[in-house]
Design a protein around this motif. Structure first.
Motif, PDB file in Angstrom:
ATOM      1  N   ALA A 195       0.839  -1.205   0.000  1.00  0.00           N
ATOM      2  CA  ALA A 195       0.000   0.000   0.000  1.00  0.00           C
ATOM      3  C   ALA A 195       0.871   1.252   0.000  1.00  0.00           C
ATOM      4  N   LEU A 196       2.047   1.178   0.626  1.00  0.00           N
ATOM      5  CA  LEU A 196       2.912   2.349   0.729  1.00  0.00           C
ATOM      6  C   LEU A 196       3.678   2.616  -0.563  1.00  0.00           C
ATOM      7  N   THR A 197       4.066   1.570  -1.299  1.00  0.00           N
ATOM      8  CA  THR A 197       4.707   1.824  -2.592  1.00  0.00           C
ATOM      9  C   THR A 197       3.666   2.261  -3.623  1.00  0.00           C
ATOM     10  N   ARG A 198       2.436   1.768  -3.503  1.00  0.00           N
ATOM     11  CA  ARG A 198       1.387   2.189  -4.436  1.00  0.00           C
ATOM     12  C   ARG A 198       1.012   3.664  -4.239  1.00  0.00           C
ATOM     13  N   TYR A 199       1.318   4.217  -3.079  1.00  0.00           N
ATOM     14  CA  TYR A 199       1.079   5.633  -2.812  1.00  0.00           C
ATOM     15  C   TYR A 199       1.724   6.499  -3.898  1.00  0.00           C
ATOM     16  N   ALA A 348      -7.648  16.888 -10.735  1.00  0.00           N
ATOM     17  CA  ALA A 348      -7.309  16.831  -9.308  1.00  0.00           C
ATOM     18  C   ALA A 348      -7.927  15.615  -8.640  1.00  0.00           C
ATOM     19  N   ALA A 349      -9.008  15.117  -9.198  1.00  0.00           N
ATOM     20  CA  ALA A 349      -9.618  13.936  -8.589  1.00  0.00           C
ATOM     21  C   ALA A 349      -8.782  12.699  -8.823  1.00  0.00           C
ATOM     22  N   GLY A 350      -7.832  12.745  -9.777  1.00  0.00           N
ATOM     23  CA  GLY A 350      -6.961  11.596 -10.006  1.00  0.00           C
ATOM     24  C   GLY A 350      -5.741  11.695  -9.138  1.00  0.00           C
ATOM     25  N   ALA A 351      -5.921  11.855  -7.854  1.00  0.00           N
ATOM     26  CA  ALA A 351      -4.819  12.050  -6.924  1.00  0.00           C
ATOM     27  C   ALA A 351      -4.361  10.728  -6.384  1.00  0.00           C
ATOM     28  N   THR A 352      -3.498  10.772  -5.371  1.00  0.00           N
ATOM     29  CA  THR A 352      -2.979   9.552  -4.787  1.00  0.00           C
ATOM     30  C   THR A 352      -4.084   8.576  -4.499  1.00  0.00           C
ATOM     31  N   VAL A 353      -5.154   9.078  -3.978  1.00  0.00           N
ATOM     32  CA  VAL A 353      -6.331   8.225  -3.830  1.00  0.00           C
ATOM     33  C   VAL A 353      -7.440   8.909  -4.604  1.00  0.00           C
ATOM     34  N   ALA A 354      -7.453   8.701  -5.902  1.00  0.00           N
ATOM     35  CA  ALA A 354      -8.352   9.460  -6.763  1.00  0.00           C
ATOM     36  C   ALA A 354      -9.810   9.228  -6.399  1.00  0.00           C
TER      37      ALA A 354
END
Length: 371
Positions: A195-199, A348-354
């Motif tokens: 989960a942390l590398t996918r960030y 902006a909605a496609g952010a780290t957690v879009a």
């Protein structure tokens, strides 16, 4: 950790200088960190022999292979004559069924510890994560390796790691003469998927408002060298492994060139929980805490033993960014090329957690309409 009873220790396997070091067994030797460590130990002049254990045979020709599940009690026979076991057969796959993952991780560790004691192994090295310290706003920078383990089971795999830590503490009491060393890497990078590398696979880095993120990485090569130190009994006890120091979130953004998107904690955490509950994302809301609050650790025990990391935080971050180049993740969920194009068009909605960003946009729209 208390020293073993000398009378018990006598009956345990031990190597003399003429035998050129210990016989070391590695579980999970067929892939990942286990495969890297097996190759490293097989090439070491300080290791007499490497015993490789996995459900599938790996590529290391310099090891003696045994093909079996680590939950099989027959593993005790395969450990006869072994001095040190490094247990790396863990399932931390984000996509794994949680119940099956826990059953494998906990039962496997229990079996390895019991089998090692029965076979006369003198030391077992377990690998968990510095995540067991917990990510909390009041954490010191850095945490002592002796700091209380304050993590909860709310993040991916952390509940399993906490149970493994509990087994590690109990084992020397249940099996006098058996020493247990626990190695806790920080954010692990090097052909890893967490989960942390996918960030770092998203077009924006999610920052929760009011949080204080800091980052400490660990390259897999440094983890393997630390595990080798433990296998050679140059260091013992509970020890963290990672780069020296840490990076603030602002440094991460400057070095990566990825801009942030900031969301209120209620929006980020609430949306993460809902999305995970309905099965849209593999990462529970608890994973977000490790991108919000510090969990940086001292690596003083390894330093005192003469070990030094070969990688800096900046170098590991650069390697991570190279690895994830071309991957597209939203809310911890990998997207295909077509889905990624749609997500990228969301701005902006496609952010780290879009998807969390989308949830925030929907909420604001509803407020404007009085819904």
């Amino acid at each position: 950790m208390s020293s073993p009873d000398p009378q018990v220790r006598v009956a345990r396997n031990h190597s003399t200088p003429s035998t050129r070091g210990p016989v070391v067994a590695v579980t999970g030797a067929g892939s990942g960190v286990g495969a890297r460590l097996t190759e490293r130990l097989a090439a070491s002049e300080e290791i007499k022999e490497v015993v490789a254990i996995d459900e599938r045979r790996g590529d290391c020709a310099g090891a003696q292979w045994h093909i079996l599940d680590v939950r099989d009690p027959a593993i005790a026979e395969k450990l006869r004559g072994v001095d040190v076991v490094v247990h790396l057969a863990l399932d931390l796959d984000l996509e794994s069924d949680q119940a099956a993952r826990t059953a494998f991780n906990v039962r496997g560790t229990q079996t390895v510890l019991t089998a090692a004691a029965a076979a006369g192994v003198r030391r077992v090295v377990l690998c968990t994560s510095a995540m067991v310290y917990g990510a909390l706003p009041e954490n010191e920078l850095p945490l002592s390796e002796d700091a209380e383990l304050k993590a909860t089971a709310e993040a991916t795999g952390v509940g399993d790691l906490l149970e493994i830590e509990r087994l590690a503490r109990r084992a020397p009491r249940a099996h006098p003469g058996l020493n247990v060393t626990v190695v806790r890497p920080t954010v692990l990078v090097g052909d890893t998927d967490t989960a942390l590398t996918r960030y770092f696979e998203s077009p924006r880095l999610l920052v929760v408002a009011g949080s204080r993120p800091v980052w400490q990485f660990c390259h897999v090569e440094d983890l393997c060298s630390a595990l080798e130190y433990a296998a050679l009994e140059k260091v013992e006890g509970e020890l963290a492994v990672g780069c020296d120091g840490w990076l603030e979130q602002e440094e991460i953004e400057e070095l990566s060139g990825i801009r942030r998107m900031e969301l209120p904690s209620t929006v980020a955490l609430g949306a993460a929980a809902r999305l995970h509950r309905i099965g849209l994302t593999p990462s529970p809301a608890g994973d977000l805490a490790y991108t919000m609050y510090p969990w940086v650790v001292s690596v003083s025990r390894l330093h005192d033993a003469g070990w030094r990391p070969q990688w800096t935080n900046e170098e590991v971050l650069a390697e991570l960014l190279d690895e994830v180049d071309g991957r597209h993740t939203v809310a911890g969920r990998r997207l295909g090329r077509k889905d990624a194009t749609v997500a990228g068009a969301a701005g902006a909605a496609g952010a780290t957690v879009a998807l969390l960003g989308a949830a925030a946009v929907v909420r604001r729209a509803r407020r404007r309409r009085g819904i």
